[in-house]
Scaffold this active site. Structure first.
Site, short mmCIF file in Angstrom:
data_model
loop_
_atom_site.label_atom_id
_atom_site.label_comp_id
_atom_site.label_asym_id
_atom_site.label_seq_id
_atom_site.Cartn_x
_atom_site.Cartn_y
_atom_site.Cartn_z
N GLN A 170 0.81 -1.21 0.00
CA GLN A 170 0.00 0.00 0.00
C GLN A 170 0.85 1.27 0.00
O GLN A 170 2.04 1.25 0.36
CB GLN A 170 -0.91 0.02 1.22
CG GLN A 170 -2.13 -0.89 1.10
CD GLN A 170 -3.13 -0.59 2.20
OE1 GLN A 170 -3.20 -1.32 3.18
NE2 GLN A 170 -3.91 0.47 2.02
N HIS A 171 0.23 2.36 -0.39
CA HIS A 171 0.74 3.73 -0.24
C HIS A 171 1.82 4.14 -1.23
O HIS A 171 2.08 5.34 -1.38
CB HIS A 171 1.29 3.97 1.17
CG HIS A 171 0.31 3.75 2.28
ND1 HIS A 171 -0.86 4.46 2.37
CD2 HIS A 171 0.35 2.94 3.37
CE1 HIS A 171 -1.51 4.09 3.46
NE2 HIS A 171 -0.81 3.15 4.07
N ASP A 325 -2.23 -4.83 -0.30
CA ASP A 325 -1.89 -6.12 0.30
C ASP A 325 -2.70 -6.44 1.54
O ASP A 325 -3.05 -7.59 1.79
CB ASP A 325 -0.39 -6.20 0.59
CG ASP A 325 0.14 -5.05 1.43
OD1 ASP A 325 -0.63 -4.13 1.79
OD2 ASP A 325 1.36 -5.05 1.72
#
Length: 536
Positions: A170-171, A325
């Site tokens: 993520q991110h 994820d």
């Protein structure tokens, strides 16, 4: 301090849902040898199609079949071709330390083969100790290596793949130009260079944003790399990038998009006012948000199949919407009902549970995420988990097996020795500049390496326990049990520490790579045309 064995570590329940009990077998020595690893992030970039040179006699026909598709946003999904040999769903999890692949049998609902590829971060630029970056070409290489290994272990040809689901860390901020090419290395979730920007955005948005959120990284790039920002026409997340390279489609989903920091959780759309505070063009460069109920994002393009994939995934295979994820890990762990709680022991540590309504924490400790089913996934993430436990191995020159034996007689609480696990700064609590420490040392306390080893596990566990308690304060139901996933969950010692600390039974999933499993299950649901929550 943890109690002594107050709750059992549960084994396998034969009556558990298929999402939790999945048959798999360890890789054979031959398949391990066939699964090479990357020892560092590649800094080169492959072209989208890896076309042969113009001098090749077959180049003209190859180009005719494999022209690079134009960059496009969300479009109409193409129905996959029907093939009797397409009997498996492929799940791919593109992580920080490597990529995992799972082949999931659509008939038996069992794992048929697994593969992996390890890699690391790019070297930190001089004078930037808080940077954590990867070249996205590393992920493409990881997908190839992991998928090839999974096919070899399963004894399958690529034609067996009916559908693909992608999970991604993520991110991560992936900046693309108008042609869809990567502009700069991806800034990852664990990159905390944007701590100042996160604090500024959080003050304006009304909650304590952490440096992991993508919008803070975009603001950092705008201020520190204005030329790169001027060239940026698309900002996508790691799973979005892999989907784009598979299908030519630029899109995202509510789960991963909620990690950007500008998503309205109720409408599941980006807020124009928040985007404009970052930059006037920010909303325009973000991908459209696709409802996970849509199921199918598109299909694998011929150019991708015969190009960077080297034929390992067939053209026309369905590509599901995908997600971050943690969202995919929730699917793989069967976390789709209230009361389900999952603890993931990986590079980062996470604790999350399913909710039918948004859970908002003004302190920022519990992230306000959507899940991959149309619900919500309140989640607490720590930056320091398994790598904390690896530190004592370096200090004492021991391996995990030796350390477990030495820690066997160390009591819970380690006789007062505490390992504060903030060795790379921390996201929760929001201390990006923090450092780790071992405290509570008495004479001879560290003579046994097992003390520090267990203290490291306990320190990482206590951070996650604090997250579970915060979720309860926000109205989340008390968990019936904890499902443990991730590499750390393979340790019986760590699972017992979890059971003692959380004071509930702990169940280890048979398939520890729950994100890759969840991605394969999302792909399976898309291939069969059913709702993913019902499928799980």
């Amino acid at each position: 301090p943890a109690s002594t064995g107050s709750r059992p570590v549960v084994g396998f329940d034969p009556h558990a849902p298929a999402a939790m009990i999945v048959a798999s077998s360890p890789a054979s020595p031959a398949s391990v040898r066939a699964n090479p690893t990357l020892r560092g992030a590649r800094t080169h970039r492959r072209s989208a199609s890896s076309l042969p040179s113009a001098s090749s006699s077959s180049s003209s026909s190859f180009v005719a079949r494999c022209r690079r598709p134009a960059v496009r946003r969300r479009g109409v999904a193409v129905v996959v071709h029907s093939a009797a040999s397409a009997t498996h769903a492929l799940g791919v999890d593109v992580g920080t330390q490597g990529t995992k692949a799972i082949l999931y049998d659509l008939s038996s609902k069992a794992v048929a083969g697994k593969g992996s590829c390890s890699y690391g971060l790019m070297p930190q630029p001089a004078g930037r100790p808080n940077a954590a970056e990867q070249d996205p070409s590393t992920w493409l290489e990881g997908v190839r290596v992991a998928v090839k290994a999974a096919l070899e272990e399963a004894g399958l040809e690529p034609s067996a793949i009916a559908a693909v689901g992608v999970s991604g860390q993520q991110h991560g901020m992936v900046a693309l130009d108008a042609a869809g090419d990567v502009i700069r290395p991806a800034k990852l979730w664990c990159d905390v260079e944007s701590a100042k920007e996160a604090k500024e955005l959080g003050a304006h948005f009304g909650w304590a944003m952490q440096a992991g959120f993508t919008s803070s990284k975009v603001l950092w790039m705008k201020r520190n790399e204005p030329d790169n920002w001027a060239r940026t026409e698309h900002v996508v997340l790691p799973h979005d990038y892999i989907n784009y390279k598979l299908t030519g489609e630029i899109a995202t989903d509510p789960g991963d998009a909620s990690g950007i920091g500008v998503l309205d959780l109720t409408t599941r759309s980006f807020r124009e006012d928040l985007c404009e505070f970052v930059d006037l063009k920010f909303r325009r460069v973000l991908a459209d948000v696709v409802d996970p109920g849509r199921g199918v994002l598109g299909t694998v393009a011929a150019e991708a199949s015969c190009g960077w994939l080297e034929g390992l995934i067939p053209a026309g295979a369905i590509v599901s919407v995908g997600s971050g994820d943690n969202m995919m890990s929730a699917l793989g762990a069967g976390c789709v009902d209230p009361g389900d709680l999952v603890v993931s022991l990986g590079t980062s540590g996470t604790v999350f549970g399913y909710s039918s309504t948004p859970v908002i924490d003004a302190t920022g400790a519990v992230a306000p995420f959507c899940d991959a089913t149309g619900g919500y996934l309140p989640l607490l993430c720590t930056m320091n988990c398994t790598k904390v436990v690896e530190e004592p191995l370096l200090w004492y020159g021991r391996d995990h097996e030796e350390m477990v034996e030495l820690a066997a007689d160390v009591p819970p609480g380690c006789d007062g020795v505490r390992f504060l696990p903030y060795i790379t700064g921390e996201r929760t609590p929001n201390w990006p500049d923090a450092a780790g420490a071992v405290v509570g040392i008495r004479p001879g306390a560290l003579a046994n390496p097992g003390v520090v080893y267990r203290a490291a596990m306990e320190g990482a566990t206590y951070s996650l326990l604090a997250g579970a308690k915060r979720m309860s304060e926000l109205g989340m139901p008390a968990p019936r049990e904890v499902k443990a996933v991730g590499g750390g969950s393979k340790s019986p010692l760590w699972r017992q520490i979890l059971a003692d600390a959380f004071d509930v039974p702990v169940r280890r999933l048979r398939e520890s790579e729950s994100a890759a499993l969840g991605a394969s299950m999302q792909a399976a649901a898309a291939a069969e045309g059913v709702d993913v929550r019902a499928y799980v």
